[in-house]
Design a protein around this motif. Structure first.
Motif, short mmCIF file in Angstrom:
data_model
loop_
_atom_site.label_atom_id
_atom_site.label_comp_id
_atom_site.label_asym_id
_atom_site.label_seq_id
_atom_site.Cartn_x
_atom_site.Cartn_y
_atom_site.Cartn_z
N ALA A 269 12.40 9.65 -5.17
CA ALA A 269 12.61 8.50 -5.92
C ALA A 269 13.19 8.90 -7.45
CB ALA A 269 11.61 7.60 -5.92
N GLU A 270 12.52 9.92 -7.90
CA GLU A 270 12.77 10.31 -9.31
C GLU A 270 14.29 11.03 -9.32
OE1 GLU A 270 9.83 12.37 -11.45
OE2 GLU A 270 8.17 11.36 -10.70
N LEU A 271 14.59 11.97 -8.27
CA LEU A 271 15.71 12.50 -8.20
C LEU A 271 17.03 11.62 -8.18
CD1 LEU A 271 15.04 15.72 -5.95
CD2 LEU A 271 15.70 15.61 -8.31
N PHE A 272 16.73 10.54 -7.51
CA PHE A 272 17.73 9.68 -6.92
C PHE A 272 17.88 8.62 -8.23
CE2 PHE A 272 19.89 5.85 -4.88
CZ PHE A 272 20.63 6.42 -4.31
N ALA B 224 0.82 -1.27 -0.06
CA ALA B 224 -0.15 -0.14 -0.13
C ALA B 224 1.05 1.23 0.11
CB ALA B 224 -0.82 -0.02 1.31
N PHE B 225 1.91 1.23 0.67
CA PHE B 225 2.71 2.39 0.90
C PHE B 225 4.09 2.13 0.04
CE2 PHE B 225 -0.06 2.56 4.28
CZ PHE B 225 -0.67 3.72 4.29
N ARG B 226 4.16 1.42 -0.98
CA ARG B 226 5.48 1.35 -1.55
C ARG B 226 5.96 2.52 -2.13
NH1 ARG B 226 4.92 -2.11 -6.99
NH2 ARG B 226 3.98 -0.31 -7.34
N ASP B 227 5.22 3.37 -2.77
CA ASP B 227 5.93 4.72 -3.23
C ASP B 227 6.38 5.46 -2.23
OD1 ASP B 227 5.34 3.69 -5.83
OD2 ASP B 227 3.41 4.79 -5.97
N ILE B 228 5.71 5.51 -1.01
CA ILE B 228 5.96 6.50 0.04
C ILE B 228 7.31 5.99 0.48
CG2 ILE B 228 5.30 6.85 2.28
CD1 ILE B 228 2.50 7.20 1.79
N ALA C 180 14.92 6.89 -0.77
CA ALA C 180 15.64 7.79 -1.37
C ALA C 180 16.12 9.15 -0.94
CB ALA C 180 14.72 7.93 -2.90
N GLY C 181 15.22 9.55 -0.20
CA GLY C 181 15.62 10.99 0.64
C GLY C 181 16.32 10.95 1.71
N ILE C 182 16.54 9.62 2.31
CA ILE C 182 17.51 9.41 3.14
C ILE C 182 18.89 9.27 2.46
CG2 ILE C 182 18.35 7.70 5.02
CD1 ILE C 182 16.03 9.31 5.88
N LEU C 183 18.71 8.42 1.51
CA LEU C 183 20.17 8.38 0.62
C LEU C 183 20.54 9.61 -0.02
CD1 LEU C 183 19.48 5.00 -1.13
CD2 LEU C 183 20.92 5.37 0.60
#
Length: 331
Positions: A166-169, A108-112, A118-121
């Motif tokens: 996720a798109e930025l990374f 359910a929260f895969r994208d989140i 990705a934000g952490i990385l």
């Protein structure tokens, strides 16, 4: 009397609930106080970590640690508050419950979750930092905030763009302010009859006299193309700092001065032109008609005589005056 039994049972259950709530009221108050204390401690720890990592080299890492510490402290406060309200509550029960529903929650929260990781990385690896100016696809602007879900940039025309992490990374990002210096360039077209050395000299003088153009590395003027109407000379120079406003101001000053100096020196700045050649309106001196010319196939056998330009003009004048009716009658 039998009809009163359900009402009595409901009343007794309500009284027991009220009694139980009254008995738990001190625990609820204590749990709220404890959770509030943990919440303030979490905010204080986040602020403390951010203050300790204000330096540019560790600012993103500080954001990661601050957010993780805040979430961890609030999670502990939640467990403690639940244990005060429900003495039989154990953190293992909640972990077991999360384990049972973890697969469903993950889908359910895969994208989140993907954006969060990705934000952490991004915050740890630091491909860009706060106040950097970046280009991502069709968006360009200044990084205002790097959240665990998305990165927020402010465009140069005053708009806010929210980009999922996720798109930025996983895509290419251009960071214009990654280094202290940035090279600018602009192609200047001069006429084929102009002196290339003189044009280069004027271009370099303008770049050397500009206060914003760095002299180390030195400016350059290079011929890069022999175009259809111009000889293109590329002016290249470096600026510091490399921000958008500085680049625009420097380019404006350089191009204005270049135009004035080149025109004053008599160097042509031509615009693109096209020449249309009619196949049967060429001079005898243009070459052998048996050979391929202007993209036309070579003629074999009887080659027509080239039409004289003077005769062609007379024929055009006659056609414009009455030739149209002749063509109509012949048809």
């Amino acid at each position: 009397m039998g009809s009163l039994n359900p009402l009595q049972t409901a009343w007794q259950q309500l009284l027991q609930m009220v009694k139980g709530t009254i008995e738990l009221l001190p625990n609820i108050i204590i749990a709220i106080v404890v959770f509030t204390a943990f919440w303030f401690v979490a905010k204080f720890s986040r602020r403390l970590i951010k203050n300790l990592t204000r330096k540019k080299q560790s600012r993103n890492l500080g954001l990661v640690l601050a957010r993780l510490s805040q979430g961890f402290i609030i999670l502990i406060g939640t467990f403690v508050a639940l244990a005060i309200i429900i003495p039989s509550f154990k953190p293992g029960d909640l972990v077991q419950l999360l384990g049972v529903s973890g697969v469903a929650v993950g889908f359910a929260f895969r994208d989140i979750l993907q954006n969060f990781l990705a934000g952490i990385l991004i915050l740890i690896t630091e491909p860009f930092t706060l106040n950097d100016q970046i280009i991502f696809k069709e968006f360009e602007g200044t990084v205002e905030n790097i959240q665990t879900r998305a990165t927020i940039i402010r465009t140069y025309d005053g708009r806010r763009i929210v980009i999922p992490n996720a798109e930025l990374f996983t895509n290419s990002v251009t960071v214009n302010t990654a280094f202290d210096k940035r090279r600018l360039q602009y192609d200047i077209g001069i006429g084929y009859g102009d002196d290339i050395a003189e044009a280069k000299k004027i271009i370099l003088e303008v770049l050397h006299n500009n206060t914003d153009a760095l002299q180390d590395p030195p400016p350059e003027a290079l011929v890069v193309d022999l175009a259809g109407s111009t000889i293109n000379i590329r002016a290249r120079w470096w600026i510091n700092p490399p921000r958008r406003a500085d680049a625009m101001d420097t380019q404006d000053a350089v191009l204005t001065e270049l135009n004035n100096k080149l025109v004053a020196a008599g160097i042509d700045l031509p615009f693109p032109t096209q020449q249309i050649l009619f196949h049967d309106q060429t001079e005898e001196t243009d070459g052998d008609r048996t050979r391929q010319r202007e993209g036309w196939p070579a003629a074999k056998g009887n080659n027509p005589e080239p039409r004289r330009i003077g005769n062609s003009l007379q024929q055009l004048a006659q056609a414009s005056s009455g030739g149209g009716n002749d063509r109509t009658n012949h048809s």
